[in-house]
Design an enzyme around this catalytic site. Structure first.
Site, PDB file in Angstrom:
ATOM      1  N   SER A   7      35.782  49.040  31.136  1.00 26.87           N
ATOM      2  CA  SER A   7      36.157  48.384  29.879  1.00 26.87           C
ATOM      3  C   SER A   7      35.859  46.902  30.005  1.00 26.87           C
ATOM      4  CB  SER A   7      37.642  48.593  29.605  1.00 26.87           C
ATOM      5  OG  SER A   7      38.079  47.634  28.651  1.00 26.87           O
ATOM      6  N   HIS A  30      32.991  50.953  27.888  1.00 25.66           N
ATOM      7  CA  HIS A  30      34.119  51.193  26.975  1.00 25.66           C
ATOM      8  C   HIS A  30      34.430  49.887  26.244  1.00 25.66           C
ATOM      9  CE1 HIS A  30      38.018  53.240  26.014  1.00 25.66           C
ATOM     10  NE2 HIS A  30      38.561  52.037  26.137  1.00 25.66           N
ATOM     11  N   ASP A  32      36.852  48.009  23.625  1.00 25.14           N
ATOM     12  CA  ASP A  32      38.187  48.061  23.028  1.00 25.14           C
ATOM     13  C   ASP A  32      38.250  47.180  21.783  1.00 25.14           C
ATOM     14  OD1 ASP A  32      39.796  49.734  24.854  1.00 25.14           O
ATOM     15  OD2 ASP A  32      39.275  48.217  26.335  1.00 25.14           O
ATOM     16  N   MET A  34      40.379  45.909  18.841  1.00 28.35           N
ATOM     17  CA  MET A  34      41.809  45.775  18.493  1.00 28.35           C
ATOM     18  C   MET A  34      41.951  44.843  17.296  1.00 28.35           C
ATOM     19  SD  MET A  34      43.626  45.320  22.188  1.00 28.35           S
ATOM     20  CE  MET A  34      43.025  46.108  23.674  1.00 28.35           C
ATOM     21  N   HIS A  63      36.475  52.372  21.525  1.00 20.71           N
ATOM     22  CA  HIS A  63      37.891  52.762  21.411  1.00 20.71           C
ATOM     23  C   HIS A  63      38.522  51.897  20.327  1.00 20.71           C
ATOM     24  CE1 HIS A  63      42.099  52.870  23.578  1.00 20.71           C
ATOM     25  NE2 HIS A  63      42.123  53.490  22.417  1.00 20.71           N
ATOM     26  N   MET A  65      41.378  50.615  18.323  1.00 23.86           N
ATOM     27  CA  MET A  65      42.836  50.470  18.223  1.00 23.86           C
ATOM     28  C   MET A  65      43.094  49.664  16.958  1.00 23.86           C
ATOM     29  SD  MET A  65      43.520  49.855  22.259  1.00 23.86           S
ATOM     30  CE  MET A  65      41.798  49.490  22.493  1.00 23.86           C
ATOM     31  N   MET A 134      46.049  58.195  26.514  1.00 18.09           N
ATOM     32  CA  MET A 134      46.376  56.846  26.991  1.00 18.09           C
ATOM     33  C   MET A 134      47.395  56.947  28.123  1.00 18.09           C
ATOM     34  SD  MET A 134      44.538  54.650  25.341  1.00 18.09           S
ATOM     35  CE  MET A 134      45.309  53.209  26.097  1.00 18.09           C
ATOM     36  N   GLY A 139      46.788  48.128  24.107  1.00 15.30           N
ATOM     37  CA  GLY A 139      46.878  46.733  23.699  1.00 15.30           C
ATOM     38  C   GLY A 139      46.446  45.735  24.754  1.00 15.30           C
ATOM     39  N   PHE A 140      46.721  46.055  26.010  1.00 11.96           N
ATOM     40  CA  PHE A 140      46.447  45.079  27.062  1.00 11.96           C
ATOM     41  C   PHE A 140      45.936  45.755  28.334  1.00 11.96           C
ATOM     42  CE2 PHE A 140      49.659  43.393  24.252  1.00 11.96           C
ATOM     43  CZ  PHE A 140      49.141  42.132  23.952  1.00 11.96           C
ATOM     44  N   GLY A 141      45.068  45.035  29.045  1.00  6.64           N
ATOM     45  CA  GLY A 141      44.620  45.505  30.346  1.00  6.64           C
ATOM     46  C   GLY A 141      45.656  45.171  31.406  1.00  6.64           C
ATOM     47  N   GLY A 142      45.448  45.732  32.581  1.00  6.77           N
ATOM     48  CA  GLY A 142      46.256  45.350  33.735  1.00  6.77           C
ATOM     49  C   GLY A 142      47.651  45.938  33.786  1.00  6.77           C
ATOM     50  N   ASP A 172      42.774  56.244  30.050  1.00 13.04           N
ATOM     51  CA  ASP A 172      42.574  54.808  29.848  1.00 13.04           C
ATOM     52  C   ASP A 172      43.899  54.099  30.101  1.00 13.04           C
ATOM     53  OD1 ASP A 172      41.798  52.287  28.994  1.00 13.04           O
ATOM     54  OD2 ASP A 172      41.550  52.855  26.878  1.00 13.04           O
ATOM     55  N   GLY A 173      43.883  53.220  31.096  1.00 19.09           N
ATOM     56  CA  GLY A 173      45.067  52.423  31.395  1.00 19.09           C
ATOM     57  C   GLY A 173      45.536  52.629  32.817  1.00 19.09           C
ATOM     58  N   GLY A 174      45.441  51.573  33.624  1.00 18.17           N
ATOM     59  CA  GLY A 174      45.963  51.641  34.988  1.00 18.17           C
ATOM     60  C   GLY A 174      45.148  52.504  35.927  1.00 18.17           C
ATOM     61  N   GLY A 194      39.343  48.831  33.474  1.00 18.61           N
ATOM     62  CA  GLY A 194      39.094  47.428  33.140  1.00 18.61           C
ATOM     63  C   GLY A 194      39.305  46.536  34.332  1.00 18.61           C
ATOM     64  N   SER A 195      40.568  46.264  34.632  1.00 17.62           N
ATOM     65  CA  SER A 195      40.860  45.329  35.728  1.00 17.62           C
ATOM     66  C   SER A 195      40.399  45.862  37.082  1.00 17.62           C
ATOM     67  CB  SER A 195      42.349  44.983  35.745  1.00 17.62           C
ATOM     68  OG  SER A 195      43.140  46.145  35.667  1.00 17.62           O
TER      69      SER A 195
HETATM   70  C1  DX5 Z   1      44.185  48.991  26.790  1.00 13.24           C
HETATM   71  C2  DX5 Z   1      42.724  49.333  26.660  1.00 13.24           C
HETATM   72  C3  DX5 Z   1      42.074  49.611  27.940  1.00 13.24           C
HETATM   73  C4  DX5 Z   1      42.106  48.492  28.964  1.00 13.24           C
HETATM   74  C5  DX5 Z   1      42.387  49.131  30.274  1.00 13.24           C
HETATM   75  O1  DX5 Z   1      44.816  49.161  25.580  1.00 13.24           O
HETATM   76  O2  DX5 Z   1      42.539  50.453  25.814  1.00 13.24           O
HETATM   77  O3  DX5 Z   1      40.751  50.095  27.773  1.00 13.24           O
HETATM   78  O4  DX5 Z   1      40.910  47.758  29.064  1.00 13.24           O
HETATM   79  O5  DX5 Z   1      42.638  48.154  31.203  1.00 13.24           O
HETATM   80  P1  DX5 Z   1      43.087  48.494  32.691  1.00 13.24           P
HETATM   81  O6  DX5 Z   1      42.037  49.378  33.290  1.00 13.24           O
HETATM   82  O7  DX5 Z   1      43.150  47.148  33.325  1.00 13.24           O
HETATM   83  O8  DX5 Z   1      44.427  49.159  32.612  1.00 13.24           O
HETATM   84 ZN    ZN Z   2      40.549  51.382  25.814  1.00 14.78          ZN
END
Ligand code: DX5
Ligand code: ZN
Length: 223
Positions: A7, A30, A32, A34, A63, A65, A134, A139-142, A172-174, A194-195
């Protein structure tokens, strides 16, 4: 087959072309989108997706959102966009939207927030090419991976196998080298990170590490 989709949410937006080149070994990218309404964060929209499609040869996984994907999702079905994912919670008629996306040549995908049950999607599984479960609140990475989402993946994979359909299951996420195998064992085969990819100096090495983590362990079932 395991697919790794970094991402760009965690990339350097000012050096995006460079950061896209750094993930050339991935299976897709990917994006995102938003809108600061469906989620409490704002990223980018169609002009960015169009421009990214011009400069990358990776398949694009959008994706969304956003509120009201019934109105806005179709415009993302452009050349270079492989799949368009909209959220079940935001959509009035998911089946109609999925059919329209497919008619425009995109793969249709539906996403479920952590609090959303799989039941409605299970009833219409043939209408979708991919389901995104999900593993954080969008909403947020990390954020940290929610392992309590794994039963959803197991149900979806089980139903897809019963029906004999090819369904991609995305998480997606973590996602990290530690959490990826947990999701893979539950039936996921498309991993957004992502991260875990961009939070390191060498994104290509991180993609490789994620692939290694996904390799079936001796004695486990080969999927
Ligand atoms: C969060 C996004 C993800 C995000 C994942 O709402 O949909 O795609 O980039 O970030 P990580 O991999 O850092 O959890
Ligand atoms: Zn995403």
């Amino acid at each position: 087959m395991v697919r790794i989709h970094p991402s760009i949410l965690s990339a350097d937006f000012v050096n995006l072309e460079r950061d896209l080149e750094r993930i050339a070994s991935a299976d897709g990218v990917h994006l995102d989108v938003m809108d600061a309404h469906f989620v409490p964060n704002l990223t980018f929209g169609l002009p960015m997706v169009q421009r990214i499609a011009e400069v990358t040869s990776l398949p694009i996984d959008v994706h969304l959102m956003i509120d009201d994907p019934d109105t806005w999702a179709l415009q993302y079905a452009i050349d270079g966009v492989d799949s368009v994912t909209f959220h079940a919670e935001a959509t009035r008629d998911a089946v109609a939207l999925a059919r329209e996306l497919r008619a425009r040549g995109a793969r249709a995908a539906i996403a479920l927030k952590p609090g959303t049950a799989v039941d409605d999607v299970l009833e219409h599984l043939r209408e979708f090419d991919m389901v995104l479960v999900m593993t954080v609140e969008p909403g947020f990475g990390g954020q940290s991976f929610m392992s309590e989402m794994m039963p959803k993946l197991q149900e979806l994979r089980g139903r897809a196998d019963e029906l004999g359909i090819e369904l991609a299951l995305q998480v997606d996420g973590g996602i990290t080298a530690d959490t990826l195998p947990i999701a893979a064992a539950a039936g996921a085969d498309v991993f957004v990170a992502g991260s875990a990819v961009y939070g390191h100096a060498d994104p290509a090495e991180r993609i490789h590490a994620l692939r290694l983590a996904a390799a079936p362990q001796p004695g486990s079932l080969d999927r």
